[in-house]
Design a protein around this motif. Sequence first.
Motif, PDB file in Angstrom:
ATOM      1  N   PHE A  18     -32.379   6.614   4.925  1.00  0.00           N
ATOM      2  CA  PHE A  18     -31.243   7.462   5.247  1.00  0.00           C
ATOM      3  C   PHE A  18     -30.013   6.589   5.499  1.00  0.00           C
ATOM      4  O   PHE A  18     -30.129   5.402   5.752  1.00  0.00           O
ATOM      5  N   GLY A  19     -28.864   7.173   5.477  1.00  0.00           N
ATOM      6  CA  GLY A  19     -27.632   6.425   5.760  1.00  0.00           C
ATOM      7  C   GLY A  19     -26.961   5.955   4.489  1.00  0.00           C
ATOM      8  O   GLY A  19     -27.553   5.897   3.421  1.00  0.00           O
ATOM      9  N   HIS A  20     -25.691   5.599   4.629  1.00  0.00           N
ATOM     10  CA  HIS A  20     -24.907   5.167   3.479  1.00  0.00           C
ATOM     11  C   HIS A  20     -24.286   3.817   3.797  1.00  0.00           C
ATOM     12  O   HIS A  20     -23.313   3.734   4.538  1.00  0.00           O
ATOM     13  N   ASN A  21     -24.876   2.761   3.259  1.00  0.00           N
ATOM     14  CA  ASN A  21     -24.352   1.410   3.403  1.00  0.00           C
ATOM     15  C   ASN A  21     -24.003   1.104   4.862  1.00  0.00           C
ATOM     16  O   ASN A  21     -22.905   0.652   5.174  1.00  0.00           O
ATOM     17  N   ALA A  22     -24.925   1.388   5.762  1.00  0.00           N
ATOM     18  CA  ALA A  22     -24.694   1.208   7.191  1.00  0.00           C
ATOM     19  C   ALA A  22     -25.501   0.026   7.714  1.00  0.00           C
ATOM     20  O   ALA A  22     -26.379  -0.488   7.032  1.00  0.00           O
ATOM     21  N   ASN A  23     -25.205  -0.381   8.930  1.00  0.00           N
ATOM     22  CA  ASN A  23     -25.938  -1.486   9.550  1.00  0.00           C
ATOM     23  C   ASN A  23     -27.296  -1.047  10.070  1.00  0.00           C
ATOM     24  O   ASN A  23     -28.156  -1.876  10.324  1.00  0.00           O
ATOM     25  N   PHE A  24     -27.488   0.251  10.263  1.00  0.00           N
ATOM     26  CA  PHE A  24     -28.741   0.791  10.789  1.00  0.00           C
ATOM     27  C   PHE A  24     -29.216   1.896   9.858  1.00  0.00           C
ATOM     28  O   PHE A  24     -28.480   2.843   9.598  1.00  0.00           O
ATOM     29  N   HIS A  25     -30.441   1.748   9.331  1.00  0.00           N
ATOM     30  CA  HIS A  25     -30.995   2.728   8.395  1.00  0.00           C
ATOM     31  C   HIS A  25     -32.346   3.214   8.896  1.00  0.00           C
ATOM     32  O   HIS A  25     -33.305   2.449   8.884  1.00  0.00           O
ATOM     33  N   PRO A  26     -32.501   4.464   9.318  1.00  0.00           N
ATOM     34  CA  PRO A  26     -33.846   4.996   9.533  1.00  0.00           C
ATOM     35  C   PRO A  26     -34.477   5.293   8.173  1.00  0.00           C
ATOM     36  O   PRO A  26     -33.770   5.518   7.188  1.00  0.00           O
ATOM     37  N   TYR A  76     -29.493  -4.379  10.163  1.00  0.00           N
ATOM     38  CA  TYR A  76     -28.966  -5.603   9.550  1.00  0.00           C
ATOM     39  C   TYR A  76     -28.221  -6.448  10.580  1.00  0.00           C
ATOM     40  O   TYR A  76     -27.390  -5.949  11.322  1.00  0.00           O
ATOM     41  N   PHE A  77     -28.506  -7.758  10.587  1.00  0.00           N
ATOM     42  CA  PHE A  77     -27.736  -8.712  11.388  1.00  0.00           C
ATOM     43  C   PHE A  77     -26.490  -9.147  10.614  1.00  0.00           C
ATOM     44  O   PHE A  77     -25.428  -9.332  11.167  1.00  0.00           O
ATOM     45  N   ASN A  78     -26.680  -9.365   9.310  1.00  0.00           N
ATOM     46  CA  ASN A  78     -25.589  -9.683   8.392  1.00  0.00           C
ATOM     47  C   ASN A  78     -26.015  -9.196   7.011  1.00  0.00           C
ATOM     48  O   ASN A  78     -26.984  -8.464   6.887  1.00  0.00           O
ATOM     49  N   GLU A  79     -25.329  -9.616   5.952  1.00  0.00           N
ATOM     50  CA  GLU A  79     -25.628  -9.110   4.617  1.00  0.00           C
ATOM     51  C   GLU A  79     -27.012  -9.502   4.119  1.00  0.00           C
ATOM     52  O   GLU A  79     -27.578  -8.853   3.254  1.00  0.00           O
ATOM     53  N   ARG A  80     -27.593 -10.583   4.645  1.00  0.00           N
ATOM     54  CA  ARG A  80     -28.847 -11.107   4.114  1.00  0.00           C
ATOM     55  C   ARG A  80     -30.021 -11.059   5.088  1.00  0.00           C
ATOM     56  O   ARG A  80     -31.139 -11.331   4.703  1.00  0.00           O
ATOM     57  N   ALA A  81     -29.787 -10.748   6.326  1.00  0.00           N
ATOM     58  CA  ALA A  81     -30.872 -10.764   7.317  1.00  0.00           C
ATOM     59  C   ALA A  81     -30.965  -9.410   8.014  1.00  0.00           C
ATOM     60  O   ALA A  81     -29.946  -8.821   8.382  1.00  0.00           O
ATOM     61  N   PHE A  82     -32.209  -8.920   8.178  1.00  0.00           N
ATOM     62  CA  PHE A  82     -32.415  -7.642   8.838  1.00  0.00           C
ATOM     63  C   PHE A  82     -33.682  -7.676   9.679  1.00  0.00           C
ATOM     64  O   PHE A  82     -34.529  -8.534   9.512  1.00  0.00           O
ATOM     65  N   PHE A  83     -33.775  -6.726  10.580  1.00  0.00           N
ATOM     66  CA  PHE A  83     -34.950  -6.511  11.421  1.00  0.00           C
ATOM     67  C   PHE A  83     -35.499  -5.146  11.050  1.00  0.00           C
ATOM     68  O   PHE A  83     -34.745  -4.194  10.897  1.00  0.00           O
ATOM     69  N   LYS A  84     -36.833  -5.047  10.910  1.00  0.00           N
ATOM     70  CA  LYS A  84     -37.436  -3.763  10.551  1.00  0.00           C
ATOM     71  C   LYS A  84     -38.518  -3.426  11.562  1.00  0.00           C
ATOM     72  O   LYS A  84     -39.389  -4.241  11.840  1.00  0.00           O
ATOM     73  N   GLY A  85     -38.448  -2.236  12.119  1.00  0.00           N
ATOM     74  CA  GLY A  85     -39.495  -1.715  12.998  1.00  0.00           C
ATOM     75  C   GLY A  85     -40.138  -0.520  12.321  1.00  0.00           C
ATOM     76  O   GLY A  85     -39.453   0.300  11.718  1.00  0.00           O
ATOM     77  N   GLU A  86     -41.478  -0.422  12.394  1.00  0.00           N
ATOM     78  CA  GLU A  86     -42.172   0.638  11.670  1.00  0.00           C
ATOM     79  C   GLU A  86     -43.467   1.015  12.363  1.00  0.00           C
ATOM     80  O   GLU A  86     -44.133   0.166  12.950  1.00  0.00           O
TER      81      GLU A  86
END
Length: 191
Positions: free
Chosen positions: A120-128, A176-186
Amino acid sequence: MQLSASVVVVLMLLPAAARGQTAAAALPRVDVAAATGWFAADRSVNQECCSSWSSSLFKGVSAGYYWTEHLKTEVEVAAPGPTEGYTSFSERLTANLFRYTSERHRISANRLSLSQAYQFGHNANFHPFVRAGVDIDREQDDIERYVQTAGTFEEQHTAASQTRTRPFAGVGFKAYFNERAFFKGEARFTP
């Protein structure tokens, strides 16, 4: 006059330059991630007796392909660390003779997951996101069995392996922390 005609031609060929804005960067089509976490499982051998929860370090690598900004296919290879389960039981052989057996199960596994996710979301820093897919687990069960009968003690070692295929559903988020690094919880749920 010739300079202004050149500027007009350039502005016509580059609409983003005409608006005074930079062109939007194309979104990446592929992402790769490394995962680590804590894996817990009930390794009870006899489901009628005695819970035997065990936990270990989970590690994995995944790669995903974005079909659209929201739809993603993902492949994951993972190795939950070894977990253990224990059981014991006794049998009456004759009126005054019993056999006591205890077992230690050390279970290790490898997993291949194939899934489809909707983010979900549109080019955002947080995507569920929501996910559905299939897990293919290959488990190896190394069994140490100790049997005691009337003063004799016997130790046995056996191994069993099995492959299971199970569907799963999941929910989570990607931050997303920046354009190349992200954290994922699931969280994943299986029948």
